[in-house]
Write a protein that holds these residues in place. Structure first.
Motif, mmCIF file in Angstrom:
data_model
loop_
_atom_site.group_PDB
_atom_site.id
_atom_site.type_symbol
_atom_site.label_atom_id
_atom_site.label_comp_id
_atom_site.label_asym_id
_atom_site.label_seq_id
_atom_site.Cartn_x
_atom_site.Cartn_y
_atom_site.Cartn_z
ATOM 1 N N ASP A 100 -19.461 14.989 29.841
ATOM 2 C CA ASP A 100 -19.425 16.204 30.655
ATOM 3 C C ASP A 100 -20.813 16.530 31.188
ATOM 4 N N GLU A 101 -21.815 16.359 30.352
ATOM 5 C CA GLU A 101 -23.189 16.628 30.789
ATOM 6 C C GLU A 101 -23.619 15.631 31.861
ATOM 7 N N LEU A 102 -23.183 14.377 31.744
ATOM 8 C CA LEU A 102 -23.486 13.375 32.774
ATOM 9 C C LEU A 102 -22.896 13.783 34.121
ATOM 10 N N VAL A 103 -21.651 14.199 34.098
ATOM 11 C CA VAL A 103 -20.968 14.578 35.340
ATOM 12 C C VAL A 103 -21.666 15.777 35.985
ATOM 13 N N GLN A 104 -22.009 16.776 35.188
ATOM 14 C CA GLN A 104 -22.703 17.949 35.707
ATOM 15 C C GLN A 104 -24.068 17.573 36.293
ATOM 16 N N ALA A 105 -24.785 16.714 35.593
ATOM 17 C CA ALA A 105 -26.122 16.325 36.053
ATOM 18 C C ALA A 105 -26.045 15.536 37.354
ATOM 19 N N ARG A 106 -25.069 14.653 37.443
ATOM 20 C CA ARG A 106 -24.933 13.867 38.672
ATOM 21 C C ARG A 106 -24.607 14.771 39.855
ATOM 22 N N THR A 107 -23.758 15.755 39.632
ATOM 23 C CA THR A 107 -23.427 16.712 40.690
ATOM 24 C C THR A 107 -24.659 17.506 41.107
ATOM 25 N N MET A 108 -25.456 17.930 40.144
ATOM 26 C CA MET A 108 -26.673 18.682 40.455
ATOM 27 C C MET A 108 -27.644 17.850 41.283
ATOM 28 N N LEU A 109 -27.817 16.601 40.929
ATOM 29 C CA LEU A 109 -28.706 15.730 41.696
ATOM 30 C C LEU A 109 -28.245 15.609 43.144
ATOM 31 N N ARG A 110 -26.947 15.459 43.323
ATOM 32 C CA ARG A 110 -26.407 15.293 44.676
ATOM 33 C C ARG A 110 -26.503 16.580 45.473
ATOM 34 N N GLU A 111 -26.130 17.688 44.875
ATOM 35 C CA GLU A 111 -26.065 18.947 45.621
ATOM 36 C C GLU A 111 -27.435 19.590 45.834
ATOM 37 N N LEU A 112 -28.333 19.454 44.862
ATOM 38 C CA LEU A 112 -29.630 20.130 44.956
ATOM 39 C C LEU A 112 -30.722 19.272 45.585
ATOM 40 N N GLU A 113 -30.619 17.942 45.433
ATOM 41 C CA GLU A 113 -31.681 17.074 45.944
ATOM 42 C C GLU A 113 -31.179 15.981 46.876
ATOM 43 N N GLY A 114 -29.868 15.922 47.107
ATOM 44 C CA GLY A 114 -29.320 14.909 48.010
ATOM 45 C C GLY A 114 -29.434 13.499 47.467
ATOM 46 N N LEU A 115 -29.442 13.349 46.147
ATOM 47 C CA LEU A 115 -29.587 12.038 45.511
ATOM 48 C C LEU A 115 -28.256 11.648 44.869
ATOM 49 N N ASP A 116 -27.641 10.600 45.383
ATOM 50 C CA ASP A 116 -26.354 10.153 44.863
ATOM 51 C C ASP A 116 -26.594 8.915 44.004
ATOM 52 N N VAL A 117 -26.772 9.119 42.714
ATOM 53 C CA VAL A 117 -27.094 8.034 41.797
ATOM 54 C C VAL A 117 -25.942 7.811 40.815
ATOM 55 N N CYS A 118 -26.060 6.783 39.993
ATOM 56 C CA CYS A 118 -25.013 6.484 39.020
ATOM 57 C C CYS A 118 -25.109 7.416 37.817
ATOM 58 N N HIS A 119 -24.072 7.389 36.987
ATOM 59 C CA HIS A 119 -24.061 8.249 35.810
ATOM 60 C C HIS A 119 -25.167 7.876 34.824
ATOM 61 N N SER A 120 -25.526 6.598 34.762
ATOM 62 C CA SER A 120 -26.619 6.196 33.872
ATOM 63 C C SER A 120 -27.925 6.854 34.297
ATOM 64 N N SER A 121 -28.192 6.890 35.588
ATOM 65 C CA SER A 121 -29.390 7.572 36.089
ATOM 66 C C SER A 121 -29.315 9.062 35.805
ATOM 67 N N ALA A 122 -28.144 9.649 36.009
ATOM 68 C CA ALA A 122 -27.973 11.093 35.808
ATOM 69 C C ALA A 122 -28.147 11.500 34.360
ATOM 70 N N ALA A 123 -28.031 10.548 33.436
ATOM 71 C CA ALA A 123 -28.237 10.857 32.019
ATOM 72 C C ALA A 123 -29.618 11.466 31.780
ATOM 73 N N THR A 124 -30.587 11.070 32.585
ATOM 74 C CA THR A 124 -31.942 11.606 32.427
ATOM 75 C C THR A 124 -31.975 13.108 32.686
ATOM 76 N N ILE A 125 -31.265 13.548 33.703
ATOM 77 C CA ILE A 125 -31.254 14.969 34.040
ATOM 78 C C ILE A 125 -30.473 15.753 33.001
ATOM 79 N N ALA A 126 -29.381 15.187 32.518
ATOM 80 C CA ALA A 126 -28.624 15.839 31.448
ATOM 81 C C ALA A 126 -29.504 16.053 30.225
ATOM 82 N N ALA A 127 -30.292 15.040 29.880
ATOM 83 C CA ALA A 127 -31.190 15.160 28.726
ATOM 84 C C ALA A 127 -32.272 16.200 28.973
ATOM 85 N N LEU A 128 -32.808 16.225 30.177
ATOM 86 C CA LEU A 128 -33.855 17.201 30.491
ATOM 87 C C LEU A 128 -33.345 18.634 30.396
ATOM 88 N N ARG A 129 -32.114 18.869 30.837
ATOM 89 C CA ARG A 129 -31.535 20.214 30.713
ATOM 90 C C ARG A 129 -31.510 20.639 29.245
#
Length: 340
Positions: free
Chosen positions: A271-300
């Motif tokens: 769930d945190e991966l999905v939320q982080a990936r959405t945040m990256l796309r909507e806030l910074e225009g970055l459409d990356v994979c869930h593995s990449s988005a794991a970094t943002i989930a961890a930072l939160r």
């Protein structure tokens, strides 16, 4: 070139890998409470992941050593990048192996110089089959995590990022499977410290998905090694690039890196991966994979727990974009040999 282990004439004059942007992420940083957040966007690489850097240097080192045929295995990204590089060098041949669950993660055009063998098993079993094939045929085993040329290529991500940043990072974050990227950043940091381009070493934070997080579990429990009980035979989850179920061979390296740098190994939920990936796309225009988005989930999570504070400079390596489809390898896989 002074930072690389091969002479310039051994590198192909081709777009094996490219420079990628490293920039502030103010909107995302504000949303998670880390206003000094920077992102390195490796999804811009030709095959969509940071592993294109790895492929460029590995093949240059092989050419320098007179190696023109090798065997390798991966969950997808490394083999895809290496296969593309081999295709651009008529002197090279390669044989790739993968577990059946990861066939869709391989985008490999097979032919006279590139083969892909699908093993009825997991990544560890595919690697064993690849090593046995190399031994039987007198071929070079590429080495995976233990191929030092891989981390020489991957460290370029961080050298580029350090050069681009206005302030040098206090924390560096990357999602890991075996942890090659962390070996790479440690080497890049050591070299930039030695030549004065960095004045202090950042904390290194590693991230796994909680459905396949043996290293994070062992770290949280203060254990020095993984055992057979930690092995996940058939790992599942959205962060496919980091689903390594058997981390016994490399955990000790990651444990040492985390301890020496003052960092950590953590896990995040789907769930945190999905939320982080959405945040990256909507806030910074970055459409990356869930593995990449794991970094943002961890930072939160780390920011919420005040383990990383708003005054700190944070560098995130977004290692790639989504490439998985059930049939992304198309006709190439139909012609691949299958090992039992």
């Amino acid at each position: 070139m002074d930072f690389l282990p091969a002479e310039s004439e051994h590198f192909l004059d081709a777009d094996i890998s490219v420079r990628t942007p490293c920039r502030p992420a103010p909107h995302l940083g504000a949303a998670i409470g880390l206003p000094r957040l920077w992102v390195k966007d490796e999804s811009r690489q030709p095959t969509g992941t940071t592993k294109d850097r790895l492929a460029s240097v590995v093949l240059a080192v092989f050419r320098q050593f007179g190696i023109n045929e090798f065997v390798a295995s991966s969950t997808g990204n490394s083999s895809t990048a290496l296969a593309r590089a081999v295709r651009r060098d008529p002197s090279m041949r390669a044989h790739f192996f993968c577990g059946r669950d990861f066939t869709g993660d391989h985008d490999i055009e097979t032919g006279d110089r590139v083969s892909l063998t699908v093993v009825d098993g997991n990544y560890a079993q595919a690697t064993q089959a690849a090593q046995e094939f190399a031994a039987r045929n007198g071929l070079v085993w590429e080495g995976g995590f233990f191929n030092w040329a891989r981390r020489e290529g991957l460290k370029l991500t961080y050298l580029e990022a350090f050069d681009a940043m206005d302030d040098k990072p206090d924390v560096v974050v990357q999602a890991i499977s075996s942890g090659m990227g962390m070996m790479a950043v440690r080497k890049g940091v050591a070299e930039y410290l030695a030549c004065g381009r960095l004045t202090s070493a950042p904390r290194l934070l590693m991230v796994q998905q909680d459905t396949c997080a043996p290293m994070a579990a062992a770290w949280s429990e203060g254990r020095s090694e993984l055992t057979e009980d930690d092995v996940i035979e058939r790992p599942t989850g959205l962060a496919r690039a980091i689903l390594l179920g058997d981390g016994r061979a490399t955990y000790s390296y990651m444990r040492d890196i985390a301890a020496e740098s003052g960092g950590a190994i953590v896990s995040v939920s789907q769930d945190e991966l999905v939320q982080a990936r959405t945040m990256l796309r909507e806030l910074e225009g970055l459409d990356v994979c869930h593995s990449s988005a794991a970094t943002i989930a961890a930072l939160r999570n780390e920011a919420a727990a005040r383990r990383i504070t708003p005054d700190e400079v944070v560098l995130v390596n977004l290692t790639g974009r989504e490439r998985y489809t059930a049939s992304c390898a198309g006709p190439a896989l139909a012609a691949a040999a299958t090992a039992g």
